[in-house]
Scaffold this active site. Sequence first.
Site, PDB file in Angstrom:
ATOM      1  N   ASP A  33       0.826  -1.216   0.000  1.00  0.00           N
ATOM      2  CA  ASP A  33       0.000   0.000   0.000  1.00  0.00           C
ATOM      3  C   ASP A  33       0.858   1.262   0.000  1.00  0.00           C
ATOM      4  OD1 ASP A  33      -2.375   1.404   0.007  1.00  0.00           O
ATOM      5  OD2 ASP A  33      -2.612   1.336   2.180  1.00  0.00           O
ATOM      6  N   ASN A  35       1.177   3.444  -2.910  1.00  0.00           N
ATOM      7  CA  ASN A  35       1.674   3.855  -4.238  1.00  0.00           C
ATOM      8  C   ASN A  35       1.200   5.251  -4.625  1.00  0.00           C
ATOM      9  OD1 ASN A  35       2.577   1.264  -4.266  1.00  0.00           O
ATOM     10  ND2 ASN A  35       1.222   0.540  -5.893  1.00  0.00           N
ATOM     11  N   GLY A  36      -0.076   5.518  -4.385  1.00  0.00           N
ATOM     12  CA  GLY A  36      -0.666   6.798  -4.776  1.00  0.00           C
ATOM     13  C   GLY A  36      -0.032   7.948  -4.009  1.00  0.00           C
ATOM     14  N   ARG A  37       0.120   7.759  -2.701  1.00  0.00           N
ATOM     15  CA  ARG A  37       0.706   8.817  -1.865  1.00  0.00           C
ATOM     16  C   ARG A  37       2.169   9.067  -2.240  1.00  0.00           C
ATOM     17  NH1 ARG A  37      -1.149   6.155   3.536  1.00  0.00           N
ATOM     18  NH2 ARG A  37      -1.791   4.564   2.043  1.00  0.00           N
ATOM     19  N   TRP A  38       2.855   8.013  -2.596  1.00  0.00           N
ATOM     20  CA  TRP A  38       4.265   8.145  -3.017  1.00  0.00           C
ATOM     21  C   TRP A  38       4.343   9.063  -4.246  1.00  0.00           C
ATOM     22  CZ3 TRP A  38       7.013   7.061  -7.477  1.00  0.00           C
ATOM     23  CH2 TRP A  38       8.403   6.967  -7.361  1.00  0.00           C
ATOM     24  N   HIS A  50       2.363   3.223  -8.892  1.00  0.00           N
ATOM     25  CA  HIS A  50       2.063   1.807  -9.152  1.00  0.00           C
ATOM     26  C   HIS A  50       3.189   1.167  -9.960  1.00  0.00           C
ATOM     27  CE1 HIS A  50      -1.826   2.372  -7.406  1.00  0.00           C
ATOM     28  NE2 HIS A  50      -2.301   3.141  -8.377  1.00  0.00           N
ATOM     29  N   SER A  78      -7.890  -5.140  -4.911  1.00  0.00           N
ATOM     30  CA  SER A  78      -8.975  -5.695  -4.105  1.00  0.00           C
ATOM     31  C   SER A  78     -10.305  -5.599  -4.845  1.00  0.00           C
ATOM     32  CB  SER A  78      -9.087  -4.943  -2.769  1.00  0.00           C
ATOM     33  OG  SER A  78      -9.674  -3.669  -2.972  1.00  0.00           O
ATOM     34  N   GLU A  80     -12.730  -4.157  -3.809  1.00  0.00           N
ATOM     35  CA  GLU A  80     -13.223  -2.792  -3.575  1.00  0.00           C
ATOM     36  C   GLU A  80     -12.518  -1.759  -4.465  1.00  0.00           C
ATOM     37  OE1 GLU A  80     -14.530  -5.341  -0.639  1.00  0.00           O
ATOM     38  OE2 GLU A  80     -12.419  -4.882  -0.800  1.00  0.00           O
ATOM     39  N   LEU A 144       9.680 -20.872  -5.680  1.00  0.00           N
ATOM     40  CA  LEU A 144       8.894 -19.896  -4.913  1.00  0.00           C
ATOM     41  C   LEU A 144       7.475 -19.854  -5.475  1.00  0.00           C
ATOM     42  CD1 LEU A 144       8.708 -17.399  -2.921  1.00  0.00           C
ATOM     43  CD2 LEU A 144       9.344 -15.990  -4.863  1.00  0.00           C
ATOM     44  N   SER A 209      -8.010  -4.434   5.512  1.00  0.00           N
ATOM     45  CA  SER A 209      -8.673  -4.134   4.229  1.00  0.00           C
ATOM     46  C   SER A 209      -9.131  -5.391   3.468  1.00  0.00           C
ATOM     47  CB  SER A 209      -7.757  -3.271   3.350  1.00  0.00           C
ATOM     48  OG  SER A 209      -7.401  -2.080   4.010  1.00  0.00           O
TER      49      SER A 209
HETATM   50  C1  IPE Z   1      -5.538  -2.517   0.029  1.00  0.00           C
HETATM   51  O1  IPE Z   1      -5.198  -1.171  -0.095  1.00  0.00           O
HETATM   52  C2  IPE Z   1      -5.525  -3.176  -1.320  1.00  0.00           C
HETATM   53  C3  IPE Z   1      -4.235  -3.292  -1.962  1.00  0.00           C
HETATM   54  C4  IPE Z   1      -3.082  -2.957  -1.455  1.00  0.00           C
HETATM   55  C5  IPE Z   1      -4.258  -3.867  -3.281  1.00  0.00           C
HETATM   56  P1  IPE Z   1      -6.316  -0.034  -0.205  1.00  0.00           P
HETATM   57  O2  IPE Z   1      -5.586   1.234  -0.404  1.00  0.00           O
HETATM   58  O3  IPE Z   1      -7.321  -0.407  -1.215  1.00  0.00           O
HETATM   59  O4  IPE Z   1      -6.996  -0.113   1.230  1.00  0.00           O
HETATM   60  P2  IPE Z   1      -7.724   1.001   2.090  1.00  0.00           P
HETATM   61  O5  IPE Z   1      -8.747   1.634   1.195  1.00  0.00           O
HETATM   62  O6  IPE Z   1      -6.684   1.979   2.513  1.00  0.00           O
HETATM   63  O7  IPE Z   1      -8.306   0.276   3.258  1.00  0.00           O
HETATM   64  C1  IPE Z   2      -1.816   0.257  -3.309  1.00  0.00           C
HETATM   65  O1  IPE Z   2      -1.542   1.627  -3.353  1.00  0.00           O
HETATM   66  C2  IPE Z   2      -2.107  -0.316  -4.669  1.00  0.00           C
HETATM   67  C3  IPE Z   2      -3.528  -0.586  -4.937  1.00  0.00           C
HETATM   68  C4  IPE Z   2      -4.479  -0.516  -4.063  1.00  0.00           C
HETATM   69  C5  IPE Z   2      -3.878  -0.960  -6.289  1.00  0.00           C
HETATM   70  P1  IPE Z   2      -2.695   2.701  -3.327  1.00  0.00           P
HETATM   71  O2  IPE Z   2      -3.149   2.991  -4.709  1.00  0.00           O
HETATM   72  O3  IPE Z   2      -3.780   2.290  -2.394  1.00  0.00           O
HETATM   73  O4  IPE Z   2      -1.914   3.960  -2.738  1.00  0.00           O
HETATM   74  P2  IPE Z   2      -2.456   4.950  -1.631  1.00  0.00           P
HETATM   75  O5  IPE Z   2      -2.871   4.137  -0.458  1.00  0.00           O
HETATM   76  O6  IPE Z   2      -3.610   5.694  -2.249  1.00  0.00           O
HETATM   77  O7  IPE Z   2      -1.291   5.831  -1.329  1.00  0.00           O
HETATM   78 MG    MG Z   3      -4.087   2.519  -0.428  1.00  0.00          MG
END
Ligand code: IPE
Ligand code: IPE
Ligand code: MG
Length: 253
Positions: A33, A35-38, A50, A78, A80, A144, A209
């Site tokens: 988790d 990736n977006g914030r990074w 990503h 996920s 969701e 693996l 999650s």
């Molecule tokens: C969980 O991360 C799913 C994955 C890492 C693929 P999310 O970013 O979807 O989870 P929440 O929304 O913070 O709980």
């Molecule tokens: C996890 O990173 C990857 C997926 C859920 C696909 P996020 O996309 O959730 O990144 P944040 O949590 O918004 O930083």
């Molecule tokens: Mg996330």
Amino acid sequence: MNSISSSSDSLAVPTVSELKKNKIPFHVAIIMDGNGRWALKRNLPRISGHRKGVIVLKNIVITCKELGIKYLTVYSFSSENWQRPRIEVKNLMVLFLDSIKRELEDLNKNGVRLKLIGQRETIPAKILKTFEYSEQKTKNNKELFLNIAFNYGSRQEIIDAVKKLYIAARNNFINIDNIDVKTFSKFLYTEDFPDPDLLIRTSGESRISNFMLWQIAYTELYFTKTLWPDFSKKHFLKAIYNFQRRSRRFGKL
Ligand code: IPE
Ligand code: IPE
Ligand code: MG
């Protein structure tokens, strides 16, 4: 190692040789988790995070092999996550397809066996086909086991297992009275995988999650603030070192 502390983020970094060979987790699961914030922190589009995340995963796969970890299960999308903006979902799908196609040969050469865990019926046909081709291609590999949780939601996994069980019982393949934890587990997407010994979640969120709710009953949980695209071999070794210092009791004394 001398700077031992109880917080996972402040532990000193061990080297591979400092880890106990006889206490390497058999199965590690990761919620990748952040990736977006990074990306946001760097004024980049979310997809760059990503993309960097895929490179990090490759690095961790190599480290798992080096340490002798047998199972690695990663949460990549996920059930969701479909609710994210269309453009993010689309970019992610393209990234999945490209990454699998690009990495398959290398993974295969390295003895990695790929498996998709998630609800197959609702995965777009093109992606499912690519996943299934990769599973087929790597099915004899034993170094693996790399399980990709995609279109994965643990509550749905349990519901799907109950439905499959019901059908099996109705057709007399299974006797309801004989269903125990072991039999039930076989009906989950993870089938006969061992439960994870260690679950790592990056990005500072301390939640599950909807990931492997059944399978993590006795898993050691490790939360780190590091965002997934920044997660390195060093961070991984730290998590393993932290795991090795824990006392797992499984309810016994
Ligand atoms: C969980 O991360 C799913 C994955 C890492 C693929 P999310 O970013 O979807 O989870 P929440 O929304 O913070 O709980
Ligand atoms: C996890 O990173 C990857 C997926 C859920 C696909 P996020 O996309 O959730 O990144 P944040 O949590 O918004 O930083
Ligand atoms: Mg996330």
